[in-house]
Design a protein around this motif. Structure first.
Motif, short mmCIF file in Angstrom:
data_model
loop_
_atom_site.label_atom_id
_atom_site.label_comp_id
_atom_site.label_asym_id
_atom_site.label_seq_id
_atom_site.Cartn_x
_atom_site.Cartn_y
_atom_site.Cartn_z
N VAL A 2 42.23 16.05 39.45
CA VAL A 2 43.54 16.05 40.07
C VAL A 2 43.86 17.51 40.40
O VAL A 2 43.83 18.37 39.53
CB VAL A 2 44.61 15.47 39.11
N ALA A 91 50.37 9.40 45.51
CA ALA A 91 49.77 8.26 44.79
C ALA A 91 48.74 7.61 45.70
O ALA A 91 49.04 6.66 46.40
CB ALA A 91 50.84 7.26 44.39
N GLU A 92 47.57 8.17 45.73
CA GLU A 92 46.51 7.70 46.62
C GLU A 92 46.21 6.23 46.34
O GLU A 92 46.29 5.77 45.21
CB GLU A 92 45.26 8.55 46.43
N TRP A 109 39.30 5.66 38.80
CA TRP A 109 40.12 6.65 39.50
C TRP A 109 41.58 6.20 39.56
O TRP A 109 42.49 7.00 39.36
CB TRP A 109 39.58 6.91 40.89
N GLN A 110 41.81 4.92 39.77
CA GLN A 110 43.17 4.40 39.82
C GLN A 110 43.85 4.54 38.46
O GLN A 110 45.02 4.92 38.38
CB GLN A 110 43.17 2.94 40.26
N THR A 112 43.18 6.82 36.24
CA THR A 112 43.43 8.25 36.09
C THR A 112 44.70 8.65 36.84
O THR A 112 45.54 9.38 36.31
CB THR A 112 42.23 9.06 36.63
N GLN A 113 44.85 8.16 38.05
CA GLN A 113 46.04 8.48 38.85
C GLN A 113 47.29 7.92 38.20
O GLN A 113 48.33 8.58 38.17
CB GLN A 113 45.88 7.94 40.27
N GLN A 114 47.22 6.71 37.67
CA GLN A 114 48.38 6.11 37.02
C GLN A 114 48.78 6.91 35.78
O GLN A 114 49.97 7.08 35.50
CB GLN A 114 48.10 4.65 36.67
N ILE A 117 50.53 10.06 37.01
CA ILE A 117 51.88 9.73 37.48
C ILE A 117 52.82 9.55 36.29
O ILE A 117 53.94 10.06 36.27
CB ILE A 117 51.86 8.47 38.37
#
Length: 143
Positions: A2, A91-92, A109-110, A112-114, A117
């Motif tokens: 990130v 938020a890709e 990856w999702q 990780t993004q969550q 966030i």
């Protein structure tokens, strides 16, 4: 990984300066730009974007400049990121693919993004300011 864009980094640096003077007046772009070596034109664009999002306010005149529009305890870092980067970039979307390998990579990856966030939604501008102050206290040398 990130990554933090220069847009968000410069925006956060400017906002941290505004936290310093919160409830004491306004800070001019030139002062913020000189402190952090941010190009003035670029900083002006960032501050205008932050103003449109209701994060900062501006005032014209000799004693004018920029100030926080709200208490720094009410400004969440996720809100700043969304304002500066836009919701789509902040938020890709999930990577979709027909192969099981790409599906697995997209799922991780999702997640990780969550997680990122959730962390950004849990920190306010005041929290970031306090972390800055902790860092400054740790860099003090006593003789």
């Amino acid at each position: 990984m990130v990554e933090l864009s220069s847009k968000v980094r410069y925006g956060l640096l400017a906002l941290l300066e505004l936290v310093r003077i919160y409830q004491r007046g306004f800070l001019q772009i030139e002062q913020i730009a000189a402190t952090h070596q941010i190009p003035e034109r670029y900083l002006a664009q960032l501050l205008m974007t932050l103003r449109r999002c209701g994060i900062v306010r501006s005032q014209r005149g000799a004693k004018g400049g920029y100030a926080l529009a709200r208490d720094p305890r009410q400004i969440v870092l996720w809100e700043i990121l969304i304002c500066l980067e836009g919701k789509q970039k902040a938020a890709e979307e999930e990577v979709t693919s027909a192969t099981p390998e790409n599906y697995a990579i997209g799922q991780v990856w999702q997640e990780t993004q969550q997680a990122a966030i959730a962390i950004l939604q849990g920190y306010t501008l005041q929290d970031l300011s306090e972390k800055r102050d902790e860092g400054q206290a740790g860099n003090m040398y006593y003789i």
